[in-house]
Design a protein around this motif. Structure first.
Motif, PDB file in Angstrom:
ATOM      1  N   ALA A 107       0.843  -1.190   0.000  1.00 51.61           N
ATOM      2  CA  ALA A 107       0.000   0.000   0.000  1.00 51.61           C
ATOM      3  C   ALA A 107       0.882   1.245   0.000  1.00 51.61           C
ATOM      4  CB  ALA A 107      -0.898  -0.007   1.235  1.00 51.61           C
ATOM      5  N   TRP A 108       0.411   2.280  -0.624  1.00 50.39           N
ATOM      6  CA  TRP A 108       1.046   3.609  -0.639  1.00 50.39           C
ATOM      7  C   TRP A 108       2.329   3.665  -1.471  1.00 50.39           C
ATOM      8  CZ3 TRP A 108      -2.771   6.228   1.292  1.00 50.39           C
ATOM      9  CH2 TRP A 108      -3.522   5.680   2.346  1.00 50.39           C
ATOM     10  N   PHE A 109       2.607   2.635  -2.263  1.00 52.04           N
ATOM     11  CA  PHE A 109       3.790   2.653  -3.139  1.00 52.04           C
ATOM     12  C   PHE A 109       3.384   3.051  -4.550  1.00 52.04           C
ATOM     13  CE2 PHE A 109       7.725   0.577  -1.397  1.00 52.04           C
ATOM     14  CZ  PHE A 109       7.334   0.615  -0.070  1.00 52.04           C
ATOM     15  N   ASP A 110       4.196   3.925  -5.167  1.00 48.34           N
ATOM     16  CA  ASP A 110       3.971   4.205  -6.581  1.00 48.34           C
ATOM     17  C   ASP A 110       5.011   3.441  -7.404  1.00 48.34           C
ATOM     18  OD1 ASP A 110       6.332   5.615  -6.482  1.00 48.34           O
ATOM     19  OD2 ASP A 110       5.383   7.586  -6.506  1.00 48.34           O
ATOM     20  N   ASN A 111       4.953   3.608  -8.717  1.00 44.62           N
ATOM     21  CA  ASN A 111       5.805   2.819  -9.609  1.00 44.62           C
ATOM     22  C   ASN A 111       7.292   3.049  -9.332  1.00 44.62           C
ATOM     23  OD1 ASN A 111       6.087   0.974 -11.774  1.00 44.62           O
ATOM     24  ND2 ASN A 111       6.540   2.653 -13.178  1.00 44.62           N
TER      25      ASN A 111
ATOM     26  N   ARG B 116      -1.966   0.868 -13.875  1.00 41.32           N
ATOM     27  CA  ARG B 116      -2.545   2.211 -13.801  1.00 41.32           C
ATOM     28  C   ARG B 116      -2.032   3.091 -14.951  1.00 41.32           C
ATOM     29  NH1 ARG B 116      -1.423   7.089 -10.115  1.00 41.32           N
ATOM     30  NH2 ARG B 116      -3.406   8.207 -10.280  1.00 41.32           N
ATOM     31  N   PRO B 117      -2.920   3.636 -15.746  1.00 43.50           N
ATOM     32  CA  PRO B 117      -2.488   4.541 -16.814  1.00 43.50           C
ATOM     33  C   PRO B 117      -1.781   5.766 -16.223  1.00 43.50           C
ATOM     34  CG  PRO B 117      -4.785   3.887 -17.109  1.00 43.50           C
ATOM     35  CD  PRO B 117      -4.373   3.408 -15.754  1.00 43.50           C
ATOM     36  N   ASN B 118      -0.772   6.220 -16.936  1.00 37.98           N
ATOM     37  CA  ASN B 118      -0.049   7.410 -16.512  1.00 37.98           C
ATOM     38  C   ASN B 118      -0.969   8.625 -16.659  1.00 37.98           C
ATOM     39  OD1 ASN B 118       1.711   9.490 -16.084  1.00 37.98           O
ATOM     40  ND2 ASN B 118       3.268   8.767 -17.538  1.00 37.98           N
ATOM     41  N   PRO B 119      -1.257   9.363 -15.574  1.00 39.67           N
ATOM     42  CA  PRO B 119      -2.164  10.512 -15.674  1.00 39.67           C
ATOM     43  C   PRO B 119      -1.663  11.563 -16.668  1.00 39.67           C
ATOM     44  CG  PRO B 119      -1.719   9.965 -13.377  1.00 39.67           C
ATOM     45  CD  PRO B 119      -0.790   9.130 -14.205  1.00 39.67           C
ATOM     46  N   ASP B 120      -0.337  11.625 -16.867  1.00 42.79           N
ATOM     47  CA  ASP B 120       0.219  12.610 -17.813  1.00 42.79           C
ATOM     48  C   ASP B 120       0.200  12.115 -19.260  1.00 42.79           C
ATOM     49  OD1 ASP B 120       0.813  14.170 -15.593  1.00 42.79           O
ATOM     50  OD2 ASP B 120       2.758  13.168 -15.328  1.00 42.79           O
ATOM     51  N   ASN B 121       0.029  10.811 -19.447  1.00 40.35           N
ATOM     52  CA  ASN B 121       0.016  10.247 -20.791  1.00 40.35           C
ATOM     53  C   ASN B 121      -0.705   8.909 -20.775  1.00 40.35           C
ATOM     54  OD1 ASN B 121       0.459   9.222 -23.306  1.00 40.35           O
ATOM     55  ND2 ASN B 121       2.676   8.983 -23.069  1.00 40.35           N
ATOM     56  N   PRO B 122      -2.017   8.933 -20.930  1.00 41.28           N
ATOM     57  CA  PRO B 122      -2.843   7.729 -20.749  1.00 41.28           C
ATOM     58  C   PRO B 122      -2.559   6.615 -21.747  1.00 41.28           C
ATOM     59  CG  PRO B 122      -4.190   9.726 -20.906  1.00 41.28           C
ATOM     60  CD  PRO B 122      -2.811  10.109 -21.290  1.00 41.28           C
TER      61      PRO B 122
ATOM     62  N   CYS C 180       4.190   0.973 -15.160  1.00 38.97           N
ATOM     63  CA  CYS C 180       4.639  -0.370 -14.852  1.00 38.97           C
ATOM     64  C   CYS C 180       6.119  -0.474 -15.179  1.00 38.97           C
ATOM     65  CB  CYS C 180       3.858  -1.379 -15.674  1.00 38.97           C
ATOM     66  SG  CYS C 180       4.315  -1.307 -17.410  1.00 38.97           S
ATOM     67  N   HIS C 181       6.676  -1.630 -14.936  1.00 39.63           N
ATOM     68  CA  HIS C 181       8.100  -1.812 -15.249  1.00 39.63           C
ATOM     69  C   HIS C 181       8.425  -3.291 -15.319  1.00 39.63           C
ATOM     70  CE1 HIS C 181       7.738  -2.178 -10.895  1.00 39.63           C
ATOM     71  NE2 HIS C 181       8.656  -3.101 -11.036  1.00 39.63           N
ATOM     72  N   ASP C 182       9.501  -3.596 -16.024  1.00 41.32           N
ATOM     73  CA  ASP C 182      10.069  -4.943 -16.004  1.00 41.32           C
ATOM     74  C   ASP C 182      11.506  -4.779 -15.560  1.00 41.32           C
ATOM     75  OD1 ASP C 182       7.768  -6.090 -16.952  1.00 41.32           O
ATOM     76  OD2 ASP C 182       8.475  -6.275 -19.018  1.00 41.32           O
ATOM     77  N   LEU C 183      12.035  -5.800 -14.887  1.00 43.40           N
ATOM     78  CA  LEU C 183      13.461  -5.778 -14.556  1.00 43.40           C
ATOM     79  C   LEU C 183      14.128  -6.878 -15.379  1.00 43.40           C
ATOM     80  CD1 LEU C 183      15.749  -4.551 -12.842  1.00 43.40           C
ATOM     81  CD2 LEU C 183      15.342  -6.367 -11.179  1.00 43.40           C
TER      82      LEU C 183
ATOM     83  N   GLU D 150       2.346  -0.044 -10.749  1.00 44.30           N
ATOM     84  CA  GLU D 150       1.304   0.574  -9.938  1.00 44.30           C
ATOM     85  C   GLU D 150      -0.048   0.061 -10.431  1.00 44.30           C
ATOM     86  OE1 GLU D 150       2.294   4.701  -9.615  1.00 44.30           O
ATOM     87  OE2 GLU D 150       0.289   5.224  -8.905  1.00 44.30           O
ATOM     88  N   ARG D 151      -0.953  -0.241  -9.495  1.00 44.38           N
ATOM     89  CA  ARG D 151      -2.257  -0.772  -9.876  1.00 44.38           C
ATOM     90  C   ARG D 151      -3.289   0.355  -9.921  1.00 44.38           C
ATOM     91  NH1 ARG D 151       1.124  -4.847 -10.839  1.00 44.38           N
ATOM     92  NH2 ARG D 151       1.651  -6.096  -9.029  1.00 44.38           N
ATOM     93  N   ILE D 152      -4.301   0.135 -10.716  1.00 46.28           N
ATOM     94  CA  ILE D 152      -5.371   1.143 -10.768  1.00 46.28           C
ATOM     95  C   ILE D 152      -6.099   1.141  -9.428  1.00 46.28           C
ATOM     96  CG2 ILE D 152      -7.557   1.776 -11.853  1.00 46.28           C
ATOM     97  CD1 ILE D 152      -6.585   0.253 -14.362  1.00 46.28           C
ATOM     98  N   HIS D 153      -6.165   2.298  -8.759  1.00 46.72           N
ATOM     99  CA  HIS D 153      -6.918   2.329  -7.507  1.00 46.72           C
ATOM    100  C   HIS D 153      -8.219   3.108  -7.632  1.00 46.72           C
ATOM    101  CE1 HIS D 153      -4.364   5.979  -7.233  1.00 46.72           C
ATOM    102  NE2 HIS D 153      -5.398   6.496  -6.597  1.00 46.72           N
ATOM    103  N   GLU D 154      -8.442   3.720  -8.804  1.00 43.33           N
ATOM    104  CA  GLU D 154      -9.667   4.495  -9.012  1.00 43.33           C
ATOM    105  C   GLU D 154     -10.742   3.583  -9.615  1.00 43.33           C
ATOM    106  OE1 GLU D 154      -6.688   5.039 -10.455  1.00 43.33           O
ATOM    107  OE2 GLU D 154      -6.058   7.115 -10.229  1.00 43.33           O
TER     108      GLU D 154
END
Length: 420
Positions: free
Chosen positions: A228-232, A321-327, A332-335, A349-353
């Motif tokens: 909880a409370w973590f962003d990408n 979660r779509p990027n609010p600045d560029n939907p 997300c990420h891969d390592l 990051e998961r969609i929380h809305e």
RNA sequence: GCCGCCGUAGCUUAGUUGGUAGAGCACUCGGCUGUUAACCGAACGGUCACCGGUUCGAGUCCGGUCGGCGGCGCCA
């Protein structure tokens, strides 16, 4: 006592009587001397059985013993350069507990034969070391998570539908219905953050992909976490710390002496590149997911793993979660591990809305009724949160610099292998 | 799913333009007082994956089936 304790006793046991039991690993004999290398699961030691020194019955037993026979023996411990592990036991008495039939594995066998005899091959020192390293990786993962206040939880293995809508699930009969074997615990972990805040699980995942590569199993161990409370960006920090810690701790293991190689220390920070940058290096068109060839190109100059973040929405699963600045892209990420070991982590990051999630579910054509419980989370105190899934076997294969992922699993399950 | 390769003794394999299947290791027996995948000697071991075809004759050529391996795609 354990052979390992005997070997590590220093001078304390020199000249003293020791008793060990185990399995015969090597045997050489020459008339009136029998050399037995005994293995007990902790280490190996040479036992010398001489006519005259050992009692008559023990010498007869030693002469008769076959490779992999289980034995108990007693004798005097003595340092000797000529013995494999630096000291040996001058045997006074020895008895065979169970005489082994001709052991099928003696060196020089092919891959297929060895895999068919994996239950016997597992006794080799190399595989035993691999399995101990695998154990340390799991232990370090758990310690790391615990240190970060993550609670270990369990998610179901039988599920009613796809987590990600993929067509790669194993179908199993479930009374009068169909069930599937899980391919990720993620959605269930998201449920549990509302109870425990930070959670993780280490469990098998199943994928019915017809993959034939050195990086794929149909059953693999998945370490997944949800916080909880973590962003990408914060979750990438978390993963970087986790991978580095586990990697550097495990690479100190003594088992690498048996394997004859040791990985180099990992240096942080890992490079992080935007998807747009990655496709330029890999020469991939925008919108495509990165294939293995692209992954190799991206990591070719690096000795550390590399994060690639913010993929196009259409290349990833619905819950990102779509990027609010560029939907058009999702957070997300891969390592990507270096050296062709492939993608070891996928997360984001998961969609929380609530409204955005419902829209995405509709866009990808899933039935919202199947996900009622997942959607509900967005109704009762939703929070921003992120998570990831790590391929434990891929991490292990990378850590032991292995050739094939199947080598680091005791009983690998692949498209064409279900035995032993 | 796509591309490539393979199937000969328990294991690892050689087998030429089609002409009686050969070896190493292991097992068995014998020898050996310091072996390190021990060594030396002897003996044993074959439905050449399976089915069909061509041929006087097929391990070899042709067609099919089964099994496996490697890579790609897909993903962790």
């Amino acid at each position: 006592m354990f052979i390992k304790d005997v070997l590590e006793s220093g001078d304390a046991l020199e000249g003293k009587e020791v008793a060990i039991r185990g399995w015969i690993y090597r045997k050489r004999s020459s008339g009136s001397v029998v050399f037995l290398v005994v293995r007990d699961g902790t280490s190996i030691i040479q036992a010398v059985v001489k006519k005259g020194e050992a009692d008559v019955e023990s010498f007869a037993q030693a002469s008769q013993a076959t490779i992999e026979s289980s034995v108990e023996l007693k004798g005097t411990l003595r340092k000797d350069e000529r013995a494999v592990t630096g000291c040996e036991i001058s045997t006074k008495s020895l008895s065979i507990v169970s005489l082994a039939e001709d052991f099928p594995i003696k060196g020089g066998e092919g891959e297929e034969f060895l895999l068919d005899n994996r239950h016997l091959w597992l006794r080799s020192r190399g595989i035993a070391s691999l399995l101990r390293i695998r154990m340390s990786i799991l232990k370090e993962l758990r310690e790391f998570f615990e240190g970060k206040k993550c609670v270990e939880v369990q998610a179901p293995t039988f599920v009613s539908g796809a987590c990600e809508g993929g067509a790669t699930l194993f179908e199993v009969p479930y009374f009068d219905r169909k069930a599937y074997l899980t391919q990720s615990a993620q959605l269930y972990l998201e449920v549990m953050i509302f109870s425990l805040n930070r959670v993780y699980t280490i469990a098998p995942s199943f994928r019915a992909e017809r993959s034939r590569t050195r990086r794929h199993l149909t059953e693999y161990w998945h370490a997944e976490a949800e916080l909880a409370w973590f962003d990408n960006s914060k979750i990438m920090d978390f993963e970087e710390e986790l991978v580095t810690r586990v990697f550097n701790k495990v690479s100190e293991s003594k088992e690498y002496e048996i394997l004859g190689k040791r990985p180099k220390e990992l240096i942080t920070p890992f490079q992080r590149m935007d998807y747009d940058e990655a496709i330029e290096i890999a020469d991939v068109e925008w919108g495509e997911d990165l294939d293995y060839r692209a992954e190799k190109k991206i990591t070719s100059d690096s000795e550390e793993p590399i994060f690639v973040y913010n993929y196009p929405k259409k290349a990833k699963a619905f819950y990102h979660r779509p990027n609010p600045d560029n939907p058009a892209v999702v957070l997300c990420h891969d390592l990507l591990a270096p050296g062709g070991y492939g993608e070891i982590i996928g997360g984001g990051e998961r969609i929380h809305e609530l409204d955005i999630l419902l829209k995405r579910i509709e866009e990808v054509g899933l039935n919202p009724d199947d996900y009622y419980w997942y959607i509900d989370l967005r109704r009762y105190g939703s929070v921003p949160h992120s998570g990831f899934g790590l391929g434990v076997d891929r991490l292990t294969n990378w850590l032991v610099m292995g050739k094939h992922i199947k080598d680091v699993v005791p009983f690998p399950r692949m498209m064409r292998r279900l035995n032993p």
